[in-house]
Design an enzyme around this catalytic site. Sequence first.
Site, PDB file in Angstrom:
ATOM      1  N   SER A 117       0.800  -1.222   0.000  1.00 19.81           N
ATOM      2  CA  SER A 117       0.000   0.000   0.000  1.00 19.81           C
ATOM      3  C   SER A 117       0.840   1.283   0.000  1.00 19.81           C
ATOM      4  O   SER A 117       1.633   1.494  -0.904  1.00 19.81           O
ATOM      5  CB  SER A 117      -0.932  -0.078   1.210  1.00 19.81           C
ATOM      6  OG  SER A 117      -1.840   0.961   1.226  1.00 19.81           O
ATOM      7  N   ASP A 170      -3.380   6.121  -3.067  1.00 18.32           N
ATOM      8  CA  ASP A 170      -2.194   5.571  -2.406  1.00 18.32           C
ATOM      9  C   ASP A 170      -1.565   4.511  -3.322  1.00 18.32           C
ATOM     10  O   ASP A 170      -2.024   4.313  -4.453  1.00 18.32           O
ATOM     11  CB  ASP A 170      -2.523   5.032  -0.999  1.00 18.32           C
ATOM     12  CG  ASP A 170      -3.313   3.743  -1.038  1.00 18.32           C
ATOM     13  OD1 ASP A 170      -3.919   3.444  -2.088  1.00 18.32           O
ATOM     14  OD2 ASP A 170      -3.322   3.016  -0.027  1.00 18.32           O
ATOM     15  N   ASP A 207      -6.294   1.879  -3.103  1.00 17.93           N
ATOM     16  CA  ASP A 207      -7.525   1.612  -2.348  1.00 17.93           C
ATOM     17  C   ASP A 207      -7.918   2.785  -1.456  1.00 17.93           C
ATOM     18  O   ASP A 207      -8.894   2.716  -0.719  1.00 17.93           O
ATOM     19  CB  ASP A 207      -7.459   0.298  -1.549  1.00 17.93           C
ATOM     20  CG  ASP A 207      -6.372   0.295  -0.496  1.00 17.93           C
ATOM     21  OD1 ASP A 207      -5.576   1.245  -0.429  1.00 17.93           O
ATOM     22  OD2 ASP A 207      -6.321  -0.695   0.269  1.00 17.93           O
ATOM     23  N   GLY A 251      -1.434  -0.603  14.752  1.00 21.58           N
ATOM     24  CA  GLY A 251      -1.470  -1.993  14.330  1.00 21.58           C
ATOM     25  C   GLY A 251      -0.464  -2.276  13.228  1.00 21.58           C
ATOM     26  O   GLY A 251      -0.291  -3.417  12.817  1.00 21.58           O
ATOM     27  N   ARG A 257      -0.081   5.923  18.882  1.00 25.62           N
ATOM     28  CA  ARG A 257      -0.557   7.139  18.225  1.00 25.62           C
ATOM     29  C   ARG A 257      -1.415   7.957  19.188  1.00 25.62           C
ATOM     30  O   ARG A 257      -2.269   7.410  19.884  1.00 25.62           O
ATOM     31  CB  ARG A 257      -1.381   6.805  17.001  1.00 25.62           C
ATOM     32  CG  ARG A 257      -0.598   6.033  15.954  1.00 25.62           C
ATOM     33  CD  ARG A 257      -1.263   6.113  14.587  1.00 25.62           C
ATOM     34  NE  ARG A 257      -0.785   5.059  13.709  1.00 25.62           N
ATOM     35  CZ  ARG A 257       0.420   5.029  13.134  1.00 25.62           C
ATOM     36  NH1 ARG A 257       1.278   6.010  13.357  1.00 25.62           N
ATOM     37  NH2 ARG A 257       0.778   4.020  12.355  1.00 25.62           N
TER      38      ARG A 257
END
Length: 532
Positions: free
Chosen positions: A65, A280, A284, A503, A509
């Site tokens: 990705s 990206d 997607d 993850g 974060r």
Amino acid sequence: TFDTSAIKNNIIAHEKSEFVYTYGTAGFRSNADVLGSVMYKVAILAALRSKKLNGATIGVMITASHNPEEDNGVKLVDPRGEMLEQSWEVYATKLANAKDGDSLVQVVQDVIAQNKIDVETPANVIYAYDTRPSCPHLVKCLELGLKAAGAQSTNFGLKTTPMLHYLVRCINTAGTSDAYGEPTEEGYYTKLTSAFSAAVKGKPRLSTLHVDCANGVGAPKLREMTKHISSDVLSVDVVNEDITTLGQLNKNCGADYVKTQQRAPPSISIKAGDRCCSFDGDADRIVFYYVTEDGTFRLLDGDKIAGLAALFIAELVQEAGIDSIKVGVVQTAYANGSSTNYLTKVLNVPVSCVSTGVKHLHHEAEKYDVGVYFEANGHGTVLFSPDALNIIKTAEAKTPAQKQAITQLAALTDLINQTVGDAISDMLLVEAILTSRQWSFEEWDQAYTDLPNRLVKVVVSDRHIFKTTNAERQLVEPAGLQAEIDALVAKYSNGRSFVRASGTEDAVRVYAEAATRAETDDLAFKVAQLVY
Ligand code: 16G
Ligand code: ZN
């Protein structure tokens, strides 16, 4: 036939013996150097999954990705084009960490026993990959595994992730009343572009849309798509389409860059009035943006897309006289507070909040007649329930206006890739809505104003001690930390902040939003200090 000795004897050795693999939110993802052994095992898992589901076709997508070019990854696609069922993620992780032939066969036998798999059932697997330089090698490793597992397989070559999801669904529904489309790339373009033409029929075309393809697979595929639609109906300008020069993929461009940096890629010269968007690396995700007359950058992210789609579909359903169909929206904690406020207070649609990751959003969206789901980062789609599809298909118009609304709704059900978020399909959805309304980006943007927000990454010694509840909005562990965060948040107007372990990265974060930029930055900084 299923021959465990072939599985054992052809095993690809671990590249780094100490590396621990985890099938996470985005499948396996890491530096490509350690993934050959994983591909071999993923192939075996895909074969077992297919056998378990009576030979249904399973998809394997090789991509990382928006990650840097040197990374790669792999994920499995279930028969209806959805993410691998969660209960199988543990098998993926166990297989990937099996270090030798004997332990691999042991895990395979456990999976067979636990799932009562009939090993004589044939296995069908299709696979595809993105533009990364490591893909050809990883494809070979995958093929070795498919061969060892005795699976029937088809290499679909270079594809976007959502195209592979589409293909899996088409293959598995072929010949049924539920047939999703032609299982070819050509079929994908034809389905989307004819739906787009139907949705915008009779409306003047908008100005050119500049599409940053992140120097990834979206570039050649978008170019190909445009061959299927007249430039009188849709005009796109493909930008950042260098998929051959090493190091260019996702480099200072793409949806993740634009969303996290809150600026246009330096490679795009954007002036007031220009309409731009970014895909990206595996196409997607999508975000849109423009600059105002005074040069201010304005981002139209996943939240804005969800708002636009929910507004448009809710109004169409009204106009069509089929308002028994209810629209709902699914978000994550990262959705801007203003967007949630707009959806619930202005559009009056129900909103649910779930944990980060497409699988969580997708399953929640299935609970609505029409479930709109988007992550703020630009990944999302719209799901129509079988009932809603049926009502739209059989609705009888009493007036020309009703007829028009029904036609548009029907077109949207084909235009939207209902298997997973899809940058090309989402781009067409937004363009169809804006064309229908004859809206500029400014007009779309007027729905609400984002609260200033900040995302901070904090590297901690052990991110696993951070445990959340309430769709990741509150910490339950470490004990006492949430109370400290709450006390801080209470000091800021419109303040909101939450902390969760990533993850996909070894970090925690911190998200914060508040009424002003200065307050937001201050809040984010103070919460980060609590975490550290
Ligand atoms: C993965 C997810 C994405 C999510 C992101 C969060 C899928 C296909 N992708 O990329 O939806 O936004 O992880 O990353 O589910 P994080 O856990 O590092 O914040
Ligand atoms: Zn992606």
